[in-house]
Write a protein that holds these residues in place. Structure first.
Motif, PDB file in Angstrom:
ATOM      1  N   ILE A   1    -101.454 -14.777 -70.792  1.00  0.00           N
ATOM      2  CA  ILE A   1    -102.738 -14.127 -70.517  1.00  0.00           C
ATOM      3  C   ILE A   1    -102.630 -12.609 -70.624  1.00  0.00           C
ATOM      4  CG2 ILE A   1    -102.418 -13.943 -68.016  1.00  0.00           C
ATOM      5  CD1 ILE A   1    -105.396 -14.763 -67.745  1.00  0.00           C
ATOM      6  N   THR A   2    -101.416 -12.086 -70.476  1.00  0.00           N
ATOM      7  CA  THR A   2    -101.169 -10.648 -70.577  1.00  0.00           C
ATOM      8  C   THR A   2    -100.995 -10.173 -72.019  1.00  0.00           C
ATOM      9  OG1 THR A   2     -98.790 -11.007 -70.412  1.00  0.00           O
ATOM     10  CG2 THR A   2    -100.005 -10.632 -68.351  1.00  0.00           C
ATOM     11  N   GLY A   3    -101.006 -11.107 -72.960  1.00  0.00           N
ATOM     12  CA  GLY A   3    -100.668 -10.766 -74.340  1.00  0.00           C
ATOM     13  C   GLY A   3     -99.186 -10.898 -74.619  1.00  0.00           C
ATOM     14  N   GLY A   4     -98.399 -11.198 -73.583  1.00  0.00           N
ATOM     15  CA  GLY A   4     -96.960 -11.335 -73.762  1.00  0.00           C
ATOM     16  C   GLY A   4     -96.583 -12.568 -74.554  1.00  0.00           C
ATOM     17  N   VAL A   5     -95.430 -12.515 -75.192  1.00  0.00           N
ATOM     18  CA  VAL A   5     -94.863 -13.658 -75.913  1.00  0.00           C
ATOM     19  C   VAL A   5     -93.374 -13.733 -75.598  1.00  0.00           C
ATOM     20  CG1 VAL A   5     -96.489 -13.935 -77.827  1.00  0.00           C
ATOM     21  CG2 VAL A   5     -94.758 -12.155 -77.953  1.00  0.00           C
ATOM     22  N   GLY A   6     -92.873 -14.957 -75.550  1.00  0.00           N
ATOM     23  CA  GLY A   6     -91.469 -15.181 -75.245  1.00  0.00           C
ATOM     24  C   GLY A   6     -91.307 -16.003 -73.994  1.00  0.00           C
ATOM     25  N   SER A   7     -91.374 -17.324 -74.132  1.00  0.00           N
ATOM     26  CA  SER A   7     -91.351 -18.206 -72.968  1.00  0.00           C
ATOM     27  C   SER A   7     -89.952 -18.440 -72.412  1.00  0.00           C
ATOM     28  CB  SER A   7     -91.970 -19.561 -73.335  1.00  0.00           C
ATOM     29  OG  SER A   7     -93.319 -19.419 -73.701  1.00  0.00           O
ATOM     30  N   LEU A   8     -88.946 -18.433 -73.287  1.00  0.00           N
ATOM     31  CA  LEU A   8     -87.626 -18.914 -72.899  1.00  0.00           C
ATOM     32  C   LEU A   8     -86.583 -17.809 -72.805  1.00  0.00           C
ATOM     33  CD1 LEU A   8     -87.386 -22.078 -75.191  1.00  0.00           C
ATOM     34  CD2 LEU A   8     -88.294 -21.923 -72.869  1.00  0.00           C
ATOM     35  N   HIS A   9     -85.814 -17.818 -71.719  1.00  0.00           N
ATOM     36  CA  HIS A   9     -84.640 -16.951 -71.651  1.00  0.00           C
ATOM     37  C   HIS A   9     -83.581 -17.434 -72.642  1.00  0.00           C
ATOM     38  CE1 HIS A   9     -85.071 -14.143 -68.181  1.00  0.00           C
ATOM     39  NE2 HIS A   9     -86.114 -14.920 -67.965  1.00  0.00           N
ATOM     40  N   ARG A  10     -83.409 -18.727 -72.747  1.00  0.00           N
ATOM     41  CA  ARG A  10     -82.438 -19.281 -73.685  1.00  0.00           C
ATOM     42  C   ARG A  10     -82.883 -18.965 -75.116  1.00  0.00           C
ATOM     43  NH1 ARG A  10     -78.388 -22.902 -74.574  1.00  0.00           N
ATOM     44  NH2 ARG A  10     -78.549 -24.190 -76.460  1.00  0.00           N
ATOM     45  N   GLY A  11     -82.135 -18.118 -75.773  1.00  0.00           N
ATOM     46  CA  GLY A  11     -82.485 -17.720 -77.128  1.00  0.00           C
ATOM     47  C   GLY A  11     -83.575 -16.667 -77.203  1.00  0.00           C
ATOM     48  N   GLU A  12     -84.067 -16.183 -76.038  1.00  0.00           N
ATOM     49  CA  GLU A  12     -85.144 -15.187 -76.034  1.00  0.00           C
ATOM     50  C   GLU A  12     -86.260 -15.630 -76.988  1.00  0.00           C
ATOM     51  OE1 GLU A  12     -83.372 -11.379 -76.864  1.00  0.00           O
ATOM     52  OE2 GLU A  12     -81.752 -11.694 -75.438  1.00  0.00           O
TER      53      GLU A  12
END
Length: 356
Positions: A291-302
Motif C-alpha cells: 500500500i506504500t508503493g513498496g516492493v520486495g516481500s521476501l528477505h530470502r533473496g531480497e
C-alpha cells in the motif's frame, strides 16, 4: 541547459520530454527543505563515510602507489560513483566550492586508478587481478561500471567538466571490445549497466554504447549465470526478456533491468520490449505492490515472492528497491505519458522513500 538523468530530448519514441534542471526550481516547502538537507548535510556526511569506510582507500590501492588491505565489499566502488552522481545534480542547482572540491578529489582517485586498457574496478585490480570477468554472476564489475557511467554523464551535464566522462567512455569502450556484438556472450548478474549505456549513447551519440546494452539484454534467459542459492530467477536469467510476463527474483536486479529495457524501447520503439514491460508492470502493480508503493516481500533473496503475499511485518522492501521502482516508473511515464506511472512515483516517494 542542464539535463537530468534521463534525456529524452532527442528520443524518438518518448511521449514526454523531461524539463532541463536549470529551467525549474523548488519554492518553499517540503521538497526544497529536503534539497537543502541534502546539500548542507547528507552529501558531506556521505563523503566522510566514503573516507572512513575505505572506499577512497581502495581506489588509492588500485593505483599501485600505496600499500594496505582492501576494505569493504566487491562493489565498494559503486558507492563512490553514486555519491558523485548525487553531488553532480546538486551542483546543477547552484555552485558550491566545497562540494566541487570533494567531487574533484574523488574524480582524481578514479582517474588515477584506471588501467591503461580502460579497466577500473578496485576490488578486481587489487584483490583478484587474475580473475577479471571470471565471476559475472557475483562480481559486480559491470554493475560498478554502470554507476561510473551514470556519474560521469551527470557530472559533465552539471559542470561541463568531462574528465570523469573520459574515464567512463574508456571503460565502456573496453567492455564493448570484450562483450560487444559477436564477442564474448556474457551478461551481468546484477543489471544496471544497461540503462547507463543507453544514457551514455544519448549523451555522446556513439551508437555502440546502445548496441552493447542491447547485447547484454538479449543474452538473458539461457541460465548461463547459474542457479546460485535462489535459482536463475534471482538474476532474471530464467526467461528471455521479450518473453517475460512477471516480476521475479531479486527486486533491485529486476527493476534495474526493466529500467534499462525501457530505455532501449525509448530509443528503438521495439514492440516486443514494450509488450514485455507492460506485462511486467501489470504484474507488479496488481500482485506485488504494498500500500506504500513498496516492493520486495521476501528477505530470502531480497525478492518479490508469490502474488499477493505482502507481509507487513516481515517484508524486505529495502530503500534501493523503491529507488529502482521510481527509476523504472519515470521511464515508463516518459514512454507513455500515462498518469498511472507518475502516481506510483509519487506514492513511492512519499510513503516508501521519505522516512524522516
Amino acid at each position: 541547459m542542464v539535463i537530468g538523468p534521463v534525456d529524452t530530448s532527442n528520443t524518438p519514441f518518448a511521449k514526454l520530454r523531461a524539463l532541463p534542471l536549470d529551467e525549474l526550481s523548488l519554492g518553499e516547502g517540503f521538497w526544497s527543505r529536503r534539497q537543502a538537507v541534502n546539500r548542507q548535510a547528507s552529501l558531506r556526511h556521505g563523503y566522510e563515510h566514503l573516507e572512513r569506510a575505505g572506499n577512497f582507500h581502495n581506489l588509492k590501492l588500485a593505483t599501485g602507489r600505496v600499500d594496505g588491505e582492501y576494505r569493504g565489499m566487491v562493489f565498494a566502488d559503486s558507492d563512490v560513483y553514486k555519491w558523485l552522481e548525487a553531488a553532480a545534480y546538486d551542483l546543477a542547482a547552484g555552485p558550491d566550492s566545497d562540494l566541487r572540491g570533494m567531487a574533484e578529489h574523488a574524480i582524481n582517485l578514479v582517474e588515477a586508478a584506471q588501467g591503461n586498457d580502460g579497466y577500473v574496478n578496485s576490488y578486481w585490480q587489487v584483490v583478484e587481478p587474475d580473475r577479471r570477468w571470471e565471476d559475472l554472476t557475483h562480481g559486480h564489475e559491470m554493475y560498478c561500471a554502470g554507476h561510473l557511467i551514470q556519474a560521469a554523464v551527470a557530472y559533465d551535464r552539471a559542470t561541463g567538466n568531462a574528465r570523469l566522462l573520459s574515464v567512463a567512455r574508456r571503460f565502456a569502450d573496453y567492455i564493448y571490445s570484450v562483450f560487444g556484438p559477436n564477442k564474448r556472450t556474457g551478461t551481468p548478474g546484477h543489471p544496471e549497466i544497461e540503462m547507463a549505456l543507453v544514457e551514455l549513447y544519448r549523451h555522446t551519440a556513439e551508437r555502440r554504447y546502445m548496441e552493447l546494452a542491447g547485447c547484454l539484454v538479449d543474452r538473458r534467459g539461457d541460465g548461463s549465470l547459474g542457479p546460485g542459492r535462489f535459482g536463475s530467477e534471482y538474476f532474471q536469467d530464467h526467461v528471455a526478456v521479450r518473453e517475460a510476463s512477471t516480476m521475479a527474483g531479486h527486486v533491485v536486479r529486476q527493476l534495474y533491468l526493466t529500467a534499462g529495457v525501457a530505455d532501449l524501447y525509448l530509443e528503438t520503439g521495439e514492440q516486443a520490449l514494450y509488450d514485455a514491460l507492460m506485462r511486467q508492470w501489470s504484474d507488479m502493480s496488481e500482485h506485488h505492490l504494498f500500500i506504500t508503493g513498496g516492493v520486495g516481500s521476501l528477505h530470502r533473496g531480497e525478492a518479490f515472492g508469490e502474488p499477493y503475499v505482502l507481509p507487513n511485518e516481515s517484508c524486505y522492501c529495502e530503500t534501493c528497491a523503491q529507488i529502482a521502482s521510481v527509476m523504472w516508473n519515470w521511464r515508463m511515464l516518459l514512454a507513455t505519458g500515462e498518469a498511472k506511472y507518475a502516481d506510483l512515483v509519487e506514492l513511492t516517494l512519499y510513503l516508501s522513500l521519505i522516512h524522516i
